[in-house]
Design an enzyme around this catalytic site. Structure first.
Site, PDB file in Angstrom:
ATOM      1  N   GLN A 221       0.827  -1.198   0.000  1.00 62.58           N
ATOM      2  CA  GLN A 221       0.000   0.000   0.000  1.00 62.58           C
ATOM      3  C   GLN A 221       0.864   1.252   0.000  1.00 62.58           C
ATOM      4  O   GLN A 221       0.341   2.354  -0.095  1.00 62.58           O
ATOM      5  CB  GLN A 221      -0.909   0.016   1.238  1.00 62.58           C
ATOM      6  CG  GLN A 221      -1.935  -1.103   1.254  1.00 62.58           C
ATOM      7  CD  GLN A 221      -2.752  -1.140   2.529  1.00 62.58           C
ATOM      8  OE1 GLN A 221      -2.856  -2.182   3.139  1.00 62.58           O
ATOM      9  NE2 GLN A 221      -3.353  -0.041   2.941  1.00 62.58           N
ATOM     10  N   ARG A 368      -8.534  -0.527   8.349  1.00 65.92           N
ATOM     11  CA  ARG A 368      -9.651   0.326   7.971  1.00 65.92           C
ATOM     12  C   ARG A 368      -9.924   1.393   9.033  1.00 65.92           C
ATOM     13  O   ARG A 368     -11.057   1.589   9.477  1.00 65.92           O
ATOM     14  CB  ARG A 368     -10.882  -0.513   7.706  1.00 65.92           C
ATOM     15  CG  ARG A 368     -11.544   0.031   6.463  1.00 65.92           C
ATOM     16  CD  ARG A 368     -12.550  -0.791   5.836  1.00 65.92           C
ATOM     17  NE  ARG A 368     -13.165   0.085   4.846  1.00 65.92           N
ATOM     18  CZ  ARG A 368     -13.801  -0.313   3.781  1.00 65.92           C
ATOM     19  NH1 ARG A 368     -13.915  -1.589   3.539  1.00 65.92           N
ATOM     20  NH2 ARG A 368     -14.321   0.523   2.947  1.00 65.92           N
ATOM     21  N   CYS A 369      -8.864   2.057   9.439  1.00 72.90           N
ATOM     22  CA  CYS A 369      -9.052   3.161  10.377  1.00 72.90           C
ATOM     23  C   CYS A 369      -7.837   4.063  10.300  1.00 72.90           C
ATOM     24  O   CYS A 369      -6.831   3.700   9.724  1.00 72.90           O
ATOM     25  CB  CYS A 369      -9.240   2.665  11.793  1.00 72.90           C
ATOM     26  SG  CYS A 369      -7.740   2.309  12.679  1.00 72.90           S
ATOM     27  N   GLU A 738     -12.570   4.718   5.714  1.00 70.98           N
ATOM     28  CA  GLU A 738     -12.524   3.992   6.983  1.00 70.98           C
ATOM     29  C   GLU A 738     -13.720   4.258   7.887  1.00 70.98           C
ATOM     30  O   GLU A 738     -13.983   3.481   8.812  1.00 70.98           O
ATOM     31  CB  GLU A 738     -11.272   4.412   7.780  1.00 70.98           C
ATOM     32  CG  GLU A 738     -10.093   4.913   6.970  1.00 70.98           C
ATOM     33  CD  GLU A 738      -9.321   3.773   6.366  1.00 70.98           C
ATOM     34  OE1 GLU A 738      -9.659   2.629   6.680  1.00 70.98           O
ATOM     35  OE2 GLU A 738      -8.399   4.017   5.576  1.00 70.98           O
TER      36      GLU A 738
HETATM   37  O1  CDP Z   1      -7.167   6.389   1.060  1.00 77.71           O
HETATM   38  P1  CDP Z   1      -8.398   5.690   0.586  1.00 77.71           P
HETATM   39  O2  CDP Z   1      -8.563   5.672  -0.890  1.00 77.71           O
HETATM   40  O3  CDP Z   1      -8.569   4.364   1.213  1.00 77.71           O
HETATM   41  O4  CDP Z   1      -9.630   6.513   1.204  1.00 77.71           O
HETATM   42  P2  CDP Z   1     -10.460   7.776   0.726  1.00 77.71           P
HETATM   43  O5  CDP Z   1      -9.618   8.948   0.417  1.00 77.71           O
HETATM   44  O6  CDP Z   1     -11.500   7.951   1.783  1.00 77.71           O
HETATM   45  O7  CDP Z   1     -11.163   7.331  -0.620  1.00 77.71           O
HETATM   46  C1  CDP Z   1     -11.882   6.153  -0.845  1.00 77.71           C
HETATM   47  C2  CDP Z   1     -12.570   6.267  -2.195  1.00 77.71           C
HETATM   48  O8  CDP Z   1     -13.734   7.104  -2.065  1.00 77.71           O
HETATM   49  C3  CDP Z   1     -11.704   6.921  -3.268  1.00 77.71           C
HETATM   50  O9  CDP Z   1     -12.004   6.404  -4.547  1.00 77.71           O
HETATM   51  C4  CDP Z   1     -12.127   8.363  -3.163  1.00 77.71           C
HETATM   52  O10 CDP Z   1     -11.804   9.136  -4.259  1.00 77.71           O
HETATM   53  C5  CDP Z   1     -13.635   8.241  -2.912  1.00 77.71           C
HETATM   54  N1  CDP Z   1     -14.142   9.422  -2.207  1.00 77.71           N
HETATM   55  C6  CDP Z   1     -15.074  10.241  -2.823  1.00 77.71           C
HETATM   56  O11 CDP Z   1     -15.519   9.946  -3.937  1.00 77.71           O
HETATM   57  N2  CDP Z   1     -15.513  11.375  -2.173  1.00 77.71           N
HETATM   58  C7  CDP Z   1     -15.071  11.689  -0.937  1.00 77.71           C
HETATM   59  N3  CDP Z   1     -15.499  12.784  -0.315  1.00 77.71           N
HETATM   60  C8  CDP Z   1     -14.141  10.844  -0.280  1.00 77.71           C
HETATM   61  C9  CDP Z   1     -13.677   9.721  -0.956  1.00 77.71           C
END
Ligand code: CDP
Length: 785
Positions: A221, A368-369, A738
């Protein structure tokens, strides 16, 4: 010149995931799909003992098995100064054991063979003479008189304590408790769980003896950070190391650390001059790779009799395993646990934490946190329910009374976080309305009168994601800033290279949507590349919901940077002053004369064919984003359950989840993230737990002992959303990956405890198996009779 009129599918569009074309056709490329010419296979011998001295390792029989090319021992690794490696927390970890083994499943030796099955068989023939030692399986045992010293190889280590850490203000908190009308407390253990991704860990290490080039395909990751660690550990020049993370079948924090298998396979490839593949099996993954949680927590809350919260005090003992290997910002010893004041306007708080070595696998990963925020959220949300019972208040009312009010943001918490934005009342009201809270409470009274055990549980979580500002956030000294590079080609199609590494979250789609939003290029015309350190900008990896707050922001910023140049080129094409150009996506138009317009495609072509004198050709750029602050997603979850008093089985009747992650880039992907997170939260509340017997044998080394929820037992989720943008994020987004796993376990447990409240049950530790719930009911009945 043409104008583009199709709607641009930027932010807020549920664009179908671009990456799914290859996944649903079975065309993804995972580690085990990589086959290189002359490739060898490696298997690892693991310790059957949790704590034992190694007297000798006899490899002769294994080496004699036809097809075996080499047997690697700790002694051989030591000859190359590779028997130990640094962990993400700045501790050391044995690569292959030399002096003794410190947990069951620890890596002792490895066999490299022409065939993976030969390697596995030959591992069985390695003869190790172990001398068992006393075993420690809990922090209490770690500090008991006469406890065996686990890290006796460390000169300054005189006992099994790793650290003591504090946050908040002790004096203010003591005063708050002295002034309190009521103090409630809770002792709870957040059990050791495991991310258990579908794809286990592995690598293919390919070190070319002729060029010195090391290409390592790895389930990681955080490929960039790992490359730097490899350069430092192996002494290889960093430019000769290329880490490629291909498609990843789930990470959930499990694929952040550096595992000994990666290092041994790379060393074997270096020594043998041939590529070496190592793929873990399921039990190896469960017993030896990064676990999560394992916090023994005590919380106390001081309140006035009208329910006003005055102070919070928490102490915790962290079971870190045999090597301190949490991947977390170095300034914070228990991750971001000190967000433990949660959604409440708590004037005073004090957190103390102690970490201990035990004879268990290392880890403490952000399953997941966001670095231990899950444990914190669980503790405060359970305590709040206890406070409501104590004061005979409704659990919704006590929360509403103490939520940080909307107009107090940005809000500085008693432990030093500055929450960016929030509207906790709105999320709570929506959840209550959706679940029909008032009606449910009335129904509960009726059901209770009929002798049924009905419960309603709430949890109003505040997350903290997007690490982080360079002044406070680093891992091993590497600042947690992330990059994006964007190149727009003459035909107006683009390649976006990002430092994050998707493991199923849909980055190839959502980050293309950010470019679409900013520059008017459709998401299908933006190819997103990630996971290859030779071809992407530097960054600290994907975990803790940090991608959107960091890489998403970098993507918006690089697009804006390119947009500035695009405006200049548009002015040149339209023969007006730059100040007269406005970008009315998808077109650059002349102010007051919208019929005079060019598209980004026209501009891109001109950037290579017809640009103003004195301007550099091309339309590309890069941006490293240093977030000014973290972002703080939040929400309220509401669960209704019925408990069968005769069996302890609890059934989820309703589960409502209202999330606020700021502006949603792709609402469909966000909902998918929430569904996945809620399922993992349910699994943790109901069944996931890795335990150890007194000898340190891991009970949870397979999916018969370590239970995961399937579609069969997972409840139905009803979702709701509020949108409170982050004021400092360029597109107002917060992370979401998360939140649901952070927030939901407390809601399930609160619901079950609420059901059992008439019996006087106030606490059951997770996971709430039916056997444990049944026992609690029996004990309560016996106590009452
Ligand atoms: O780091 P990780 O990708 O696990 O987490 P994240 O930034 O929370 O994003 C998870 C997925 O949800 C990604 O594809 C983000 O682009 C999407 N996302 C979104 O569409 N809108 C948000 N406000 C937050 C995340």
């Amino acid at each position: 010149m043409a104008t583009e009129t199709d709607e641009i599918r930027g932010i807020g569009h549920s664009v179908r995931r671009k990456e799914d074309d290859r996944f649903i056709r079975g065309r993804g490329t995972y580690i085990d799909d990589i086959h290189l010419p002359r490739m060898l296979h490696m298997a690892i011998l693991r310790s059957p003992f949790a704590h034992a001295k190694i007297n000798s390792v006899d490899t002769a029989a294994a080496a004699a098995v036809p097809g075996v090319v080499a047997v690697v021992t700790g002694e051989l690794m030591a000859q190359h100064n590779l028997a130990w490696m640094p962990t993400m927390s700045g501790d050391t970890q044995a690569v292959l054991a030399t002096d003794k083994v410190r947990f069951q499943g620890q890596e002792v030796a490895a066999v490299v063979a022409e065939d993976p099955y030969v390697a596995k068989d030959a591992v069985e023939k390695i003869d190790v003479d172990y001398e068992p030692l006393g075993v420690v399986v809990s922090p209490a045992q770690a500090m008991a008189d006469g406890a065996p010293l686990i890290r006796d190889e460390k000169e300054d280590q005189k006992d099994n304590r790793i650290y003591h850490w504090e946050s908040g203000n002790k004096d203010d908190t003591d005063r708050a408790f002295a002034d309190a009308d009521v103090v409630v407390s809770l002792d709870t253990h957040y059990p050791r769980s495991h991310p258990a991704p579908l794809e286990t860990c592995g690598c293919v290490a390919d070190v070319d003896p002729a060029t010195g080039q090391a290409t390592i395909y790895m389930t990681s990751q955080a490929p960039h950070a790992i490359r730097t660690v490899f350069a430092l550990v192996a002494g290889l020049p960093e430019e000769n190391i290329r880490i490629v993370s291909p498609d990843i079948g789930g990470g959930f924090g499990n694929k952040v650390p550096v595992y000994p298998g990666y290092v041994v396979a790379t060393a074997a490839s270096l020594l043998l001059g041939r590529p070496v593949k190592w793929i873990e099996d399921r039990s190896e993954n469960l017993i030896s790779t990064g676990f999560a949680r394992d916090f023994h927590m005590h919380g106390e809350m001081a309140l006035r009799s009208d329910g006003t919260m005055l102070g919070l005090r928490t102490t915790l003992d962290a079971d870190e395993g045999a090597f301190h290997a949490d991947a977390q910002p170095s300034k914070f010893k228990v991750g971001l646990f000190h967000i433990v004041t949660g959604s409440y306007d708590l004037p005073a708080a004090h957190v103390t934490a102690d970490g201990y070595y035990t004879n268990k696998a290392p880890g403490g990963v952000a399953y997941r946190c966001s670095f231990r925020v899950t444990e914190a959220s669980y503790l405060i949300e359970r305590l709040v329910q206890n406070a409501a019972y104590e004061l005979q208040m409704d659990p919704a009312d006590i929360r509403k009374k103490n939520f940080i009010p909307k107009d107090k943001f940005p809000y500085e918490s008693a432990t030093g976080f500055v929450y960016d934005s929030g509207d906790y009342h709105a999320a709570m009201e929506m959840a209550l309305e959706k679940i029909g809270y008032d009606e449910l409470r009335k129904e509960q009274q009726q059901q209770r009168a009929d002798g049924k055990l009905w419960g309603i549980g709430l949890a109003s979580f505040t997350e903290v994601v997007g690490a982080g500002p360079h002044k406070d956030y680093d891992i091993l000294g590497l600042k947690m800033n992330d990059g994006a590079e964007l190149r727009i080609h003459p035909t107006g199609k683009a390649i976006l290279k990002i430092s994050s590494k998707t493991q199923g979250q849909g980055h190839e789609t959502t980050f293309a949507q950010i470019v679409a939003e900013e520059l008017g290029i459709q998401p299908e015309d933006v190819k997103v590349q990630h996971g290859d350190t030779d071809n992407t900008p530097y960054g600290l990896g994907t975990y803790a919901s940090r991608s959107t707050p960091t890489v998403g922001a970098a993507t918006a910023m690089v697009s804006r940077r390119i947009g500035e140049k695009a405006r200049k080129i548009a002015a040149h094409l339209l023969e007006v002053d730059e100040a007269d150009i406005e970008f009315t996506r998808p077109n650059f138009t002349v102010k007051g004369a919208p019929e005079k317009a060019v598209t980004i495609q026209d501009v891109a072509f001109a950037a290579y064919t017809n640009f103003p004198d004195g301007m550099e050709a091309g339309l590309e750029g890069s941006y490293y984003y240093d977030p000014p602050n973290l972002t703080f997603p939040f929400g309220t979850y509401a669960v209704a359950v019925e408990v069968d008093p005769e069996t302890g089985v609890w059934e989820v009747k309703r589960m409502v989840a209202v999330d606020d992650c700021g502006v949603r880039i792709n609402p469909m992907i966000v909902e998918g993230q929430i569904h996945g997170g809620l399922t993992e939260g349910y699994g943790i509340a109901a069944m996931e737990q890795i335990t150890f017997d007194d000898d340190g044998n891991c009970i949870g080394s397979n999916f018969v002992d370590y239970l995961l929820p399937t579609a069969w037992e997972t409840p139905r989720f009803e979702l709701g959303e509020t949108v409170t943008p982050s004021p400092h994020h360029p597109i107002g987004a917060k992370g979401v990956g998360e939140s649901a796993t952070v927030g939901s376990p407390a809601a399930y447990v609160n619901a079950v405890i609420d059901a059992l409240q008439p019996l006087g049950v106030t606490n059951i530790d997770m996971p709430l198996t039916s056997a444990k719930v049944w026992e609690a009911i029996q004990e309560a009945r016996a106590g009452a009779s």
